[in-house]
Design a protein around this motif. Structure first.
Motif, short mmCIF file in Angstrom:
data_model
loop_
_atom_site.label_atom_id
_atom_site.label_comp_id
_atom_site.label_asym_id
_atom_site.label_seq_id
_atom_site.Cartn_x
_atom_site.Cartn_y
_atom_site.Cartn_z
N GLN A 20 0.72 -1.08 0.13
CA GLN A 20 -0.03 -0.01 -0.13
C GLN A 20 0.82 1.37 -0.17
N CYS A 21 2.18 1.13 0.74
CA CYS A 21 2.71 2.23 0.66
C CYS A 21 3.29 2.76 -0.48
N ILE A 22 3.56 1.61 -1.19
CA ILE A 22 4.42 2.08 -2.74
C ILE A 22 3.28 2.71 -3.58
N ALA A 23 2.06 2.05 -3.51
CA ALA A 23 0.96 2.43 -4.34
C ALA A 23 0.34 3.87 -4.08
N ALA A 24 0.56 4.18 -2.69
CA ALA A 24 0.16 5.43 -2.25
C ALA A 24 0.98 6.58 -2.51
N HIS A 28 5.73 6.43 -6.45
CA HIS A 28 5.79 4.92 -5.99
C HIS A 28 7.22 4.31 -5.74
N VAL A 29 7.91 4.98 -4.78
CA VAL A 29 9.09 4.78 -4.12
C VAL A 29 8.92 3.43 -3.54
N ASP A 30 9.66 2.73 -3.68
CA ASP A 30 9.99 1.22 -3.01
C ASP A 30 10.19 1.24 -1.63
N ALA A 31 9.04 1.79 -0.86
CA ALA A 31 9.37 1.96 0.72
C ALA A 31 9.78 0.75 1.36
N GLU A 70 -0.40 7.72 5.34
CA GLU A 70 -2.20 7.52 5.11
C GLU A 70 -2.33 5.90 4.94
N ALA A 71 -1.57 5.62 4.03
CA ALA A 71 -1.86 4.07 3.59
C ALA A 71 -1.30 3.07 4.25
N CYS A 72 -0.21 3.42 4.91
CA CYS A 72 0.70 2.35 5.55
C CYS A 72 -0.17 1.44 6.47
N ILE A 73 0.18 0.12 6.17
CA ILE A 73 -0.60 -0.90 6.96
C ILE A 73 -0.44 -0.77 8.68
#
Ligand code: SF4
Ligand code: SF4
Ligand code: SF4
Ligand SMILES: [Zn+2]
Lengths: 753, 71
Positions: A20-24, A28-31, A70-73
């Motif tokens: 979700q982090c990358i999608a948000a 699209h940084v590979d967090a 905001e999107a981080c699980i």
């Protein structure tokens, strides 16, 4: 498997979807990878992840406002990962890397007007992609302001501007930007981007751009919206413009397939069930290296893997269903060469747990079943995989074991009791007691001894399955189509599917209604319940059994995997035939699931668990107890299982129906004893007493054998059908003592003259 | 194919009972699925009875059988 099916399966398993982090993240940084590396204190390597994706990385990494949070699980388990702070720490502490090397020139000229963050990022993105970029601006003040507003030294911008030049962009600062200039520049390039943050609307006004393409009314001119204040969204606008210009100059669609360009919600599911809540490491004063590491370590490295977490089979082959589906597809396409997925396909227990836990209902069991059917159809199923189990099924349905009768003394049946071939193999006397109890308390209960056909189903043999079910149906109709009382959960499932016209009730439901028989155990106690996988979707069955246990005073402990999350014991899908070592390790895991002794209502579960040395009872052992059926009795071996079935039939025929048993074959008269080694090898190598007897009969009648000069042992062999059995033995008068046995499937051509 | 080999020692203790002969290495044909192998195995020189020791059956032979089944 058709390619379309593969596609469908592959898209169903979401394990490879973006976290979700990358999608948000608008860029699209590979967090996820970034956090993994930061968690290992590999700060330099982590920086390469950022520098690969971010334009002007030294700037953006320091001022990104991290909308990914905001999107981080992790948000729901203490708090989102502090990506902004981590990036900043990384930017400040990592070794600098060279700017990216641009792609070969596209021979397309692009003009960028204005050098706010958006304009600079657009220039960066396009230079990277091989455009010939020239940037005109009055100054870099607009971008500098963005840095100092966020408390970051504005000098850092100069370094990135220098990188831009290194990459090949032409910068034209100190240019007076006028409408005329813009118009004349337009003549001279293939496309133009105007940074509306740095160019006033008096100079260039093309209105608000299209949200998707950033295009204006003027073909080839792109611009950004004026109201964007977030640095990372500004950078994203620069990238979106670059994407549009790339499409524009290539003459391809400006709108198709652009859904994943900006932030989106990924389909990836990640469970927080086993994640301990932990708050973020505070970064008010910036991170120390240890703090950064600790914060990065809070990242749970989002993935799905729900099915792999609960299924040892899926875990064992080191992939996940999406990968397996592809392997199965490839396996089927092989014409010459080794089919490496055969064992994988034959090791699934078809227990359905994966489907239950999968957010997308992926049923690996169904995929493996189809794959097995295809193998059968194409003749590529390994001969040895299921042969023994199918022979056992044939035996259970053969003359020696199968039986169908109305209750003694009556000519019709209201019910027929169907105990199943495994219960009769493992606890024949309990079947006898259960049948007596049913006859006593219900009227006109006939008996059917045979196999439901589950092994054929598991082996992918549809034709054999149909044939077996056809015979079963005929036999049942021959009894007048009575209601069928079924004890084994697998039989219950198989018969309900194969004989939909029949009224089928579980023995447990009946016992629940009637109450336990008088003979039922009064010992009580605490036991762990083991739901068999075949009962997964049968809530009534699970309930009946619990009520019965309650009725005999047993307090039930529920292990983690119970009810609809029941785990297979290792017998399902014929795993124990196709991959015995995996089945063993599975049974061991099953056995460890509870401290208490187990009670179960599938006799294969009982025996699989008992094989590991763990105490386990079948529910019949409580309802129809016998001293010989304690929780610590061993699992009967393969030969004994057959013998139990045959003896039960014989005994019932004589005792209840006063009929003669069938005639014995000559080899059955051979009297034989086994050394411990021989007994162990027989079990492991699936060699039956009857196979050994056939060899001994042959040796006795023909005299063909080898003799050992040292110890006088004799050795002979015979190949009844496809397997050759070797028996090392000595004679004990008329009888035989067997020292060792082995077998092979290769056929010796020629041989004895 | 020479995938299957056995050492002679495994057979030295055994002889053919009816012929009372020591076993000697003879090339015999083994078949599985669609494959044929020529293998030297201890054999009675008189009656041709072939000896397959446990180690061969459960080792090399077993592996080759499985390999062929996946072909
Ligand atoms: S926990 Fe890690 S991988 Fe998951 S969304 Fe947050 S940063 Fe991304
Ligand atoms: S059906 Fe059972 S054994 Fe097969 S993959 Fe699913 S959970 Fe694992
Ligand atoms: S549970 Fe398994 S099959 Fe389902 S999406 Fe997740 S990884 Fe794929
Ligand atoms: Zn001989």
């Amino acid at each position: 498997m058709e390619q379309a099916e593969l596609r469908e399966l592959e898209s169903r398993c979401i394990q490879d979807e973006t976290p979700q982090c990358i999608a948000a993240c608008p860029l699209h940084v590979d967090a996820k990878t970034f956090c993994a590396l930061m968690g290992q204190r590999r700060v330099d390597k982590a920086w390469t992840i950022l520098a690969k994706t971010l334009p002007l990385p030294g700037v953006l990494a320091r001022i990104c406002d991290a909308p990914c949070k905001e999107a981080c699980i992790r948000k729901d388990a203490g708090g989102a990962i502090e990506m902004g702070c981590l990036e900043r720490f990384c930017a400040e502490n990592a070794k600098a890397v060279a700017p990216p090397r641009p792609l070969p020139s596209r021979r397309k000229r692009v003009t960028v007007v204005g050098a706010g963050l958006t304009g600079l990022c657009a220039a960066w993105e396009m230079t990277r992609r091989g455009f010939d970029v020239t940037l005109y601006c009055q100054s870099f003040d607009c971008a500098r302001a963005a840095l100092s507003e966020r408390g970051v030294s504005a000098e850092l911008l100069d370094k990135e501007i220098a990188s831009l030049v290194t990459m090949g962009a032409h910068l034209m600062p100190d240019t007076e930007i006028s409408s005329d200039l813009v118009e004349s520049l337009m003549e001279d390039c293939d496309a133009m981007f105007i940074d509306s943050d740095d160019v006033s609307s008096e100079v260039a006004d093309f209105g608000q751009p299209d949200g998707l393409t950033l295009g204006t009314q003027r073909a080839g001119v792109f611009t950004c919206r004026r109201d964007e204040s977030s640095p990372v969204f500004q950078a994203a606008a620069g990238r979106r413009a670059a994407n549009s210009i790339e499409r524009y100059t290539q003459g391809v669609s400006m709108v198709l397939k652009r859904e994943l360009e900006g932030p989106y919600k990924s389909r990836l599911f990640t469970s927080l069930a086993d994640v301990e809540s932990a708050p973020p490491v505070s970064c008010e004063a910036g991170y120390s290296e240890v703090e950064a590491k600790n914060e990065a370590k809070r990242c749970i490295q989002c993935e799905c893997m729900e099915c792999v977490k609960v299924c040892e089979y899926l875990h064992h082959f080191k992939g996940y269903p999406k990968v397996y589906a592809r392997q199965i597809y490839n396996n089927e396409s092989i014409v010459m060469g080794t089919r490496q997925a055969n064992t994988m396909i034959n090791s699934c227990m078809m227990c359905g747990l994966c489907e239950t836990v999968c957010p997308e209902d992926f049923d690996m069991g169904e995929v493996c079943l189809q794959a097995r059917r295809t193998m059968i159809e194409k003749g590529t199923m390994p001969q040895s995989a299921h042969e023994f189990a199918l022979r056992d099924m044939a035996f259970a349905n053969g003359e020696k074991s199968a039986l169908a009768r109305h209750a003694p003394g009556v000519q019709a049946s209201e019910y027929v009791f169907f105990p199943g071939c495994q219960l009769t193999a493992s606890g024949p006397d309990s079947v006898e007691a259960a049948y007596a109890d049913l006859r006593k308390r219900l009227s006109d209960v006939g008996l059917m001894l045979r196999c439901c056909g589950a092994p054929a189903h598991w082996a992918g043999r549809e034709a054999l399955m149909e044939e077996a079910m056809g015979e079963l149906r005929e036999t049942w109709q021959g009894l007048g189509s009575p209601k069928i009382i079924v004890a084994c959960p697998t039989c219950l499932k198989t018969l309900r599917a194969g004989l939909p016209e029949a009224e089928i009730v579980s023995h447990w439901s009946i016992l629940r209604a009637l109450g336990p028989a008088e003979c039922a155990s009064k010992a009580g106690g605490i036991m762990a319940i083991n739901d068999p996988c075949a009962a997964r979707h049968n809530a009534m069955l699970q309930e009946d059994v619990r009520a019965l246990l309650d009725g005999v005073g047993v307090e039930v402990v529920e292990p983690e995997f119970s009810g609809d999350r029941a785990k297979c014991c290792g017998y399902g899908g014929l795993l124990s035939e196709a991959n015995p070592s995996l089945a063993e390790s599975l049974a061991e895991k099953r056995a460890l699931a509870a401290e208490e002794d187990f009670v179960t209502y599938c006799v294969m579960c009982r025996d699989m668990i008992a094989k590991t040395g763990k105490k386990a009872l079948h529910l019949y052992d409580l309802l129809y107890p016998a001293e010989t059926r304690g929780a610590d009795r061993p699992s009967p071996g393969y030969s004994l299982r057959r013998e139990n079935r045959a003896r039960l039939k014989e005994r019932l025929l004589t005792d209840l129906w006063h009929e003669e048993g069938g005639s014995a074959e000559p080899f059955e008269a051979i009297q034989v004893r086994f050394s411990d080694l021989a007994a162990e090898n027989m079990e492991q190598r699936r060699i039956l007493v009857s196979d050994v007897q056939k060899v001994l009969l042959h040796a006795r009648d023909t005299g063909n054998m080898f003799v050992n000069k040292e110890n006088g042992h004799l050795l002979s062999y015979v190949r009844p059908v496809v397997v050759t059995y070797w028996v090392e033995f000595e004679r004990e008068g008329e009888a035989f003592l067997v020292h060792n046995v082995w077998s092979h499937r290769m056929h010796i051509m020629g041989g004895r003259k | 194919m020479s995938v299957i080999k056995i050492s002679v020692e495994e057979a030295v203790d055994w002889k053919c009972l009816p012929c009372n002969e020591e076993l000697v290495p003879v090339t015999v044909e083994l078949a599985y699925l669609d494959s044929l192998f020529n293998v030297e195995l201890p054999t009675c020189p008189k009656c041709g009875m072939v000896f397959i020791p446990e180690s061969l059956a459960t080792g090399k032979m077993y592996n080759v059988e499985h390999m062929l089944e996946d072909k």
